[in-house]
Motif scaffolding. Structure first.
Motif, PDB file in Angstrom:
ATOM      1  N   PRO A  56       0.793  -1.169   0.010  1.00 16.94           N
ATOM      2  CA  PRO A  56      -0.085  -0.218  -0.175  1.00 16.94           C
ATOM      3  C   PRO A  56       0.811   1.216   0.158  1.00 16.94           C
ATOM      4  O   PRO A  56       0.548   2.289  -0.440  1.00 16.94           O
ATOM      5  CB  PRO A  56      -0.767  -0.210   1.341  1.00 16.94           C
ATOM      6  N   ASP A  57       1.846   1.370   0.728  1.00 14.83           N
ATOM      7  CA  ASP A  57       2.637   2.441   0.587  1.00 14.83           C
ATOM      8  C   ASP A  57       3.248   3.005  -0.713  1.00 14.83           C
ATOM      9  O   ASP A  57       3.804   3.933  -1.153  1.00 14.83           O
ATOM     10  CB  ASP A  57       3.980   2.420   1.663  1.00 14.83           C
ATOM     11  N   ALA A  58       3.118   2.130  -1.619  1.00 11.81           N
ATOM     12  CA  ALA A  58       3.552   2.247  -3.065  1.00 11.81           C
ATOM     13  C   ALA A  58       2.416   2.775  -3.921  1.00 11.81           C
ATOM     14  O   ALA A  58       2.204   3.037  -5.076  1.00 11.81           O
ATOM     15  CB  ALA A  58       4.355   1.166  -3.648  1.00 11.81           C
ATOM     16  N   SER A  59       0.960   2.863  -3.391  1.00 16.72           N
ATOM     17  CA  SER A  59      -0.106   3.167  -4.364  1.00 16.72           C
ATOM     18  C   SER A  59      -0.337   4.621  -4.131  1.00 16.72           C
ATOM     19  O   SER A  59       0.216   5.337  -3.445  1.00 16.72           O
ATOM     20  CB  SER A  59      -1.277   2.240  -3.696  1.00 16.72           C
ATOM     21  N   ARG A  60      -1.313   5.098  -5.086  1.00 17.09           N
ATOM     22  CA  ARG A  60      -1.742   6.437  -5.054  1.00 17.09           C
ATOM     23  C   ARG A  60      -3.436   6.294  -5.158  1.00 17.09           C
ATOM     24  O   ARG A  60      -4.003   5.381  -5.795  1.00 17.09           O
ATOM     25  CB  ARG A  60      -1.257   6.953  -6.392  1.00 17.09           C
ATOM     26  N   THR A  61      -3.938   7.270  -4.856  1.00 18.38           N
ATOM     27  CA  THR A  61      -5.464   7.498  -5.131  1.00 18.38           C
ATOM     28  C   THR A  61      -5.679   8.583  -5.742  1.00 18.38           C
ATOM     29  O   THR A  61      -4.982   9.635  -5.415  1.00 18.38           O
ATOM     30  CB  THR A  61      -6.245   7.464  -3.791  1.00 18.38           C
ATOM     31  N   VAL A  62      -6.692   8.651  -6.831  1.00 19.70           N
ATOM     32  CA  VAL A  62      -6.965   9.545  -7.782  1.00 19.70           C
ATOM     33  C   VAL A  62      -8.424   9.895  -7.555  1.00 19.70           C
ATOM     34  O   VAL A  62      -9.304   9.044  -7.565  1.00 19.70           O
ATOM     35  CB  VAL A  62      -6.346   9.478  -9.490  1.00 19.70           C
ATOM     36  N   THR A  63      -8.776  11.331  -7.406  1.00 14.53           N
ATOM     37  CA  THR A  63      -9.945  11.737  -7.641  1.00 14.53           C
ATOM     38  C   THR A  63     -10.304  12.870  -8.658  1.00 14.53           C
ATOM     39  O   THR A  63      -9.329  13.380  -8.548  1.00 14.53           O
ATOM     40  CB  THR A  63     -10.836  12.039  -6.311  1.00 14.53           C
ATOM     41  N   TRP A  64     -11.356  13.006  -8.970  1.00 14.26           N
ATOM     42  CA  TRP A  64     -11.427  13.829 -10.240  1.00 14.26           C
ATOM     43  C   TRP A  64     -12.901  14.441 -10.373  1.00 14.26           C
ATOM     44  O   TRP A  64     -13.803  13.584 -10.461  1.00 14.26           O
ATOM     45  CB  TRP A  64     -10.935  13.545 -11.564  1.00 14.26           C
ATOM     46  N   ASP A  65     -13.162  15.739 -10.244  1.00 17.60           N
ATOM     47  CA  ASP A  65     -14.426  16.163 -10.484  1.00 17.60           C
ATOM     48  C   ASP A  65     -14.853  16.463 -11.894  1.00 17.60           C
ATOM     49  O   ASP A  65     -15.916  16.942 -12.119  1.00 17.60           O
ATOM     50  CB  ASP A  65     -14.470  17.412  -9.474  1.00 17.60           C
ATOM     51  N   GLY A  66     -13.953  16.030 -12.809  1.00 17.18           N
ATOM     52  CA  GLY A  66     -14.460  16.385 -14.415  1.00 17.18           C
ATOM     53  C   GLY A  66     -14.196  17.644 -14.816  1.00 17.18           C
ATOM     54  O   GLY A  66     -14.253  17.829 -15.974  1.00 17.18           O
ATOM     55  N   ARG A  67     -13.670  18.610 -14.183  1.00 20.08           N
ATOM     56  CA  ARG A  67     -13.486  20.168 -14.542  1.00 20.08           C
ATOM     57  C   ARG A  67     -12.066  20.522 -13.906  1.00 20.08           C
ATOM     58  O   ARG A  67     -11.467  20.858 -14.671  1.00 20.08           O
ATOM     59  CB  ARG A  67     -14.484  20.844 -13.848  1.00 20.08           C
ATOM     60  N   ASN A  68     -11.609  20.463 -12.726  1.00 25.88           N
ATOM     61  CA  ASN A  68     -10.268  21.037 -12.296  1.00 25.88           C
ATOM     62  C   ASN A  68      -9.474  19.739 -12.368  1.00 25.88           C
ATOM     63  O   ASN A  68      -9.922  18.699 -12.763  1.00 25.88           O
ATOM     64  CB  ASN A  68     -10.501  21.374 -10.732  1.00 25.88           C
ATOM     65  N   ALA A  69      -8.085  20.142 -12.065  1.00 23.70           N
ATOM     66  CA  ALA A  69      -7.147  19.275 -11.947  1.00 23.70           C
ATOM     67  C   ALA A  69      -7.540  17.989 -11.293  1.00 23.70           C
ATOM     68  O   ALA A  69      -7.978  17.961  -9.759  1.00 23.70           O
ATOM     69  CB  ALA A  69      -5.641  19.800 -11.667  1.00 23.70           C
TER      70      ALA A  69
END
Length: 133
Positions: A56-69
């Motif tokens: 897990p310490d090598a993982s990343r989580t991505v979230t996006w609202d579809g507009r901003n970065a």
């Protein structure tokens, strides 16, 4: 029917010592067990895919609202020592066969050759619903 067999590392049960602390021969036996199971499932035509996952310490989580970065964060860093260690995807005739394969995977050898009793979550891969126009 396709099933994902999710290999969870929880510590405890038959595996309370991280693999990084096992003897080299125990690691080799565990890896050979996984390869042998993969060969068996390939021979029977049931293996779709199977992989170990980075810690897990090598993982990343991505979230996006579809507009901003998109927002990318490290982790997740669970408060417990539980994490998804890997998976098998199998294509089998019944849930019973998926459970049989999961049981075999759960008994992989660990430190000293003792079965690790790794919890394996069995989940059917669902097809996309049909939408009529």
């Amino acid at each position: 029917m396709r099933y994902m067999l999710l290999m969870n590392y929880e510590g405890g049960a038959g595996c309370d010592v991280p693999m990084s602390e096992w003897a080299p021969e125990d690691i080799a036996a565990h890896i050979e067990f996984q390869h042998a199971l993969g060969r068996e499932l390939t021979t029977t035509g049931e293996l779709v895919d199977g992989q170990g996952l980075a810690a897990p310490d090598a993982s990343r989580t991505v979230t996006w609202d579809g507009r901003n970065a998109p927002v990318v964060t490290d982790g997740p860093f669970a408060e417990s020592k539980e994490f998804l260690a890997g998976y098998w995807t199998v294509d089998v005739d019944s849930v019973e066969r998926a459970l049989e394969i999961a049981a075999k995977a759960s008994a992989a050898p660990g430190k000293g050759g003792v079965p690790i009793q790794q919890p394996i979550e069995v989940r059917q891969v669902m097809a996309a619903p049909t939408v009529e126009s």
